[in-house]
Design an enzyme around this catalytic site. Structure first.
Site, mmCIF file in Angstrom:
data_model
loop_
_atom_site.group_PDB
_atom_site.id
_atom_site.type_symbol
_atom_site.label_atom_id
_atom_site.label_comp_id
_atom_site.label_asym_id
_atom_site.label_seq_id
_atom_site.Cartn_x
_atom_site.Cartn_y
_atom_site.Cartn_z
ATOM 1 N N CYS A 102 -40.923 -46.729 46.773
ATOM 2 C CA CYS A 102 -42.141 -46.620 45.984
ATOM 3 C C CYS A 102 -42.619 -48.073 45.887
ATOM 4 C CB CYS A 102 -41.793 -46.071 44.612
ATOM 5 S SG CYS A 102 -43.225 -45.852 43.568
ATOM 6 N N ASN A 334 -38.607 -49.967 44.772
ATOM 7 C CA ASN A 334 -37.367 -49.174 44.696
ATOM 8 C C ASN A 334 -36.638 -49.347 46.028
ATOM 9 O OD1 ASN A 334 -37.999 -48.049 42.207
ATOM 10 N ND2 ASN A 334 -38.491 -46.023 43.010
ATOM 11 N N PRO A 382 -48.744 -53.473 38.717
ATOM 12 C CA PRO A 382 -49.785 -52.601 38.174
ATOM 13 C C PRO A 382 -49.471 -52.238 36.729
ATOM 14 C CG PRO A 382 -48.314 -51.334 39.584
ATOM 15 C CD PRO A 382 -47.827 -52.759 39.614
ATOM 16 N N SER A 389 -53.885 -55.001 35.658
ATOM 17 C CA SER A 389 -52.821 -55.229 36.615
ATOM 18 C C SER A 389 -52.752 -56.730 36.871
ATOM 19 C CB SER A 389 -53.097 -54.484 37.918
ATOM 20 O OG SER A 389 -53.052 -53.089 37.693
ATOM 21 N N HIS A 408 -41.767 -54.741 37.548
ATOM 22 C CA HIS A 408 -42.557 -53.951 38.513
ATOM 23 C C HIS A 408 -43.757 -53.242 37.909
ATOM 24 C CE1 HIS A 408 -41.130 -50.181 36.927
ATOM 25 N NE2 HIS A 408 -41.553 -49.485 37.945
#
Lengths: 485, 136
Positions: A102, A334, A382, A389, A408
């Site tokens: 991701c 990830n 983000p 962001s 993250h």
């Protein structure tokens, strides 16, 4: 939810330690990056117990770390970073998660907010139409039999060669969008069956496309190297992962490793942490399959990038050079990777797990693209869909302390059920529209669950990463349009 | 008796499922999972799939059962709503699962479920209760 009442010792204003003495079986202490306020939120749930559980894993080096956006996950906490010695340590699919690779990418444009504003409705409609999203969505790409193996081996390069995107996109993607050490035969046929129709889809949950504008620049010179020219400049963010293919790879190998743990005599407090020695056949097979899933995710974001460019062209009438839409960078958040780091003065190869954490390598590192060699690797954080962001860069301090890692995202604060009790999807939509954020969403209840207030304030998360020195804030964007799956 | 209850979890969704037998609790866990994914009222029982699995222990059976159904949802696009477990033992099960192909014009999808996890998983064969956290 139960509050976590274990011991925490203050190291400095942004670092907190869970001592090894807390539980027998901890191989290293826990280290949490947070300020006093975030720590209070973090203690309200069981994420810190998961940091402790991770410290039980064989071969873990330094600390079991938590980034400031840490929250309660399954197995590893989300926002967890842990590195294991390759020589005698383990790899854990739960330390990567089900959504392998991701990640986020951000494209810059040559457009100003006022160039896009009159056509914003058309743009949002085009993005929603051109990029398949939502649960059970299927892509427009029809893969020939066996072609999925090429996607798994070549990642973004496969997509670019098929005409999805520009060759230079590869230069500014982590791993160039093509991790080596893959073996598509280690990916089950079930995983391939799930992945084949879903290539080129956004998915659902917290995945999104966002049209944003630059609204703060903290480091103008660094920003300029990335092509961030000034306030009001339009940017485009893409957040998604490896879809059903990645989920199935994680499933398959968690099963393999639950069995293998007996073989290797490993006992752990949570089965979701199931692992095998990095060097074992099971560990090697997982890493090969995980890299395939990571490549699939990069190909996925690459295909979506192509449709985003097409959407700007048809809806706003700005195409190719006129629009810009160059890829600033693409990060995985990830993933597990074999990397060289300095441990007690010696170079060692470690298996670094980043689950809800971003690589943040400093200037001069080999894996940082040539273009950014002097500024360090761009880090993309983000926030939730109503707030900001951030774009940051990696630092030397991150390299020394966190194996070159940082946060993250905003990190969830409230459960989905709690979010839905607060608001309806319609309320969220109206509130966002009132602030000039146009929304296209497949599911109204999904939208309610993503309400801003369900997340920590990304600004406070990023500020901790910045003040702790594990990354440096470069610029901030605010959303003007969002597509949710 | 309640089939299942959702449990609060920050990022994901958990559920407790109950039954008169452990097999029924497994069926209700599957029902609970699909009601997280979609509004099941509009789903008809027009398609069916056989599921047959055999695992080392109770937790592995529950993990595989639910993930198997998610796999079928992904590849065959069937939203399941009824689960007839015809054989259940240590530790294997055979079931026929009924539902309907996802039709965006009639079905309301609520949330994607990526996987069933082992985290905090519980299989209580005395109370016929199971607990599972879903990654969403």
């Amino acid at each position: 939810m139960t509050r976590w009442n274990g011991p925490i010792e203050k190291v400095d204003d942004y670092r907190w330690m869970i001592p090894k003495s807390y539980k027998s079986g901890m191989r290293v202490p826990g280290l949490i990056y947070a300020d006093k306020d975030l720590l209070e939120d973090i203690r309200e749930e069981q994420g810190l117990e998961q940091v402790v559980n991770v410290s039980f894993l064989p071969g873990i080096v330094g600390y079991s770390m938590a980034m400031p956006d840490i929250h309660w996950g399954y197995g590893f906490a989300i926002g967890g970073v842990a590195a294991m010695r390759v020589s005698d340590g383990v790899v854990s699919p739960g330390g990567v998660g089900f959504d392998i690779n991701c990640g986020v990418r951000i494209l810059r444009t040559n457009l100003k907010e006022e160039d896009v504003k009159p056509k914003k409705k058309e743009l949002m409609d085009a993005l929603y139409r051109n990029v398949p999203s939502g649960v059970g969505s299927e892509g427009k790409i029809k893969l020939r039999a066996g072609e999925i193996d090429k996607v798994l081996a070549q990642g973004s390069r496969w997509a670019v060669e098929k005409g999805f995107g520009r060759p230079e996109d590869l230069e500014t993607t982590e791993e160039k969008g093509e991790m080596s050490g893959t073996d598509p035969s280690k990916v089950s046929s079930r995983a391939k069956e799930r992945g084949t129709p879903q290539l080129g889809t956004l998915g659902s949950g917290n995945h999104f496309l966002e049209v944003a504008v630059v609204d703060e620049i903290h480091e103008p010179e660094i920003a300029r190297v990335m092509g961030i020219d000034g306030l009001g400049q339009v940017m485009l963010l893409i957040h998604c992962g490896s879809r059903g293919l990645g989920h199935q790879v994680a499933d398959d190998y968690i099963k393999v490793m639950v069995r293998a743990m007996q073989e290797y005599g490993i006992e752990l407090p949570d089965r979701q942490l199931a692992c095998s020695p990095v060097k074992s056949p099971q560990g090697q097979a997982y890493l090969a399959a995980m890299r395939c899933a990571a490549n699939y995710a990069w190909a996925n974001r690459q295909c979506i990038t192509h449709w985003v460019r097409e959407s700007f062209c048809t809806a706003v009438g700005k195409c190719e050079e006129e629009a810009g839409l160059e890829l600033i960078y693409d990060v995985a958040h990830n993933i597990a990777k074999l990397e060289e780091h300095e441990v007690e003065g010696e170079k060692r190869t470690l298996c670094v797990h980043r689950k809800g954490a971003t690589r943040a390598f400093p200037a001069g590192q080999r894996d940082v693209p040539q273009k950014y060699a002097k500024i360090g690797q761009p880090v993309l954080i983000p926030g939730d869909m109503g707030r900001f962001s951030y774009i940051l860069v990696g630092t030397e301090r991150a390299m020394k302390e966190t194996w070159g890692s940082t946060c993250h995202g905003a990190g969830r604060l409230k459960s989905r059920a709690a979010a839905k009790k607060m608001v309806s999807g319609r309320d969220v939509l109206n509130a966002l529209e009132a602030r000039g954020i146009m929304v296209r969403a497949g599911s109204m209840s999904g939208l309610a669950e993503e309400v801003s207030e369900a997340y920590k304030d990304v600004t406070s998360v990023v500020r901790v990463a910045h003040n702790a020195g594990i990354s440096k804030i470069v610029a901030r964007t605010r959303p003007i349009g969002v597509v949710k799956g | 008796m309640k089939k299942f209850e959702l449990i609060e979890h920050t990022a994901d969704i958990g559920l407790n499922a109950y039954g008169g037998t452990l097999a029924e609790a497994f069926a209700n866990a599957a029902y609970g999972m699909f009601s997280v994914i979609a509004d099941l009222d509009a789903v008809r029982e027009v398609e069916s799939r056989q599921v047959e699995i055999s695992e080392d222990d109770a937790e592995a059976l529950l993990f595989e059962w639910l993930n198997n159904l998610l796999y079928l949802f992904d590849v065959d696009r069937i939203i399941f709503k009824r689960f007839d477990i015809t054989e259940f033992g240590e530790w294997k099960l055979k079931a026929t699962c009924y539902g309907e192909k996802y039709d965006p014009s009639r079905h309301q999808i609520k949330l994607g479920v990526k996987a069933a996890t082992y985290h905090m998983m519980k299989v209580d064969s005395e109370k016929n209760e199971v607990r599972v956290i879903l990654d969403v």
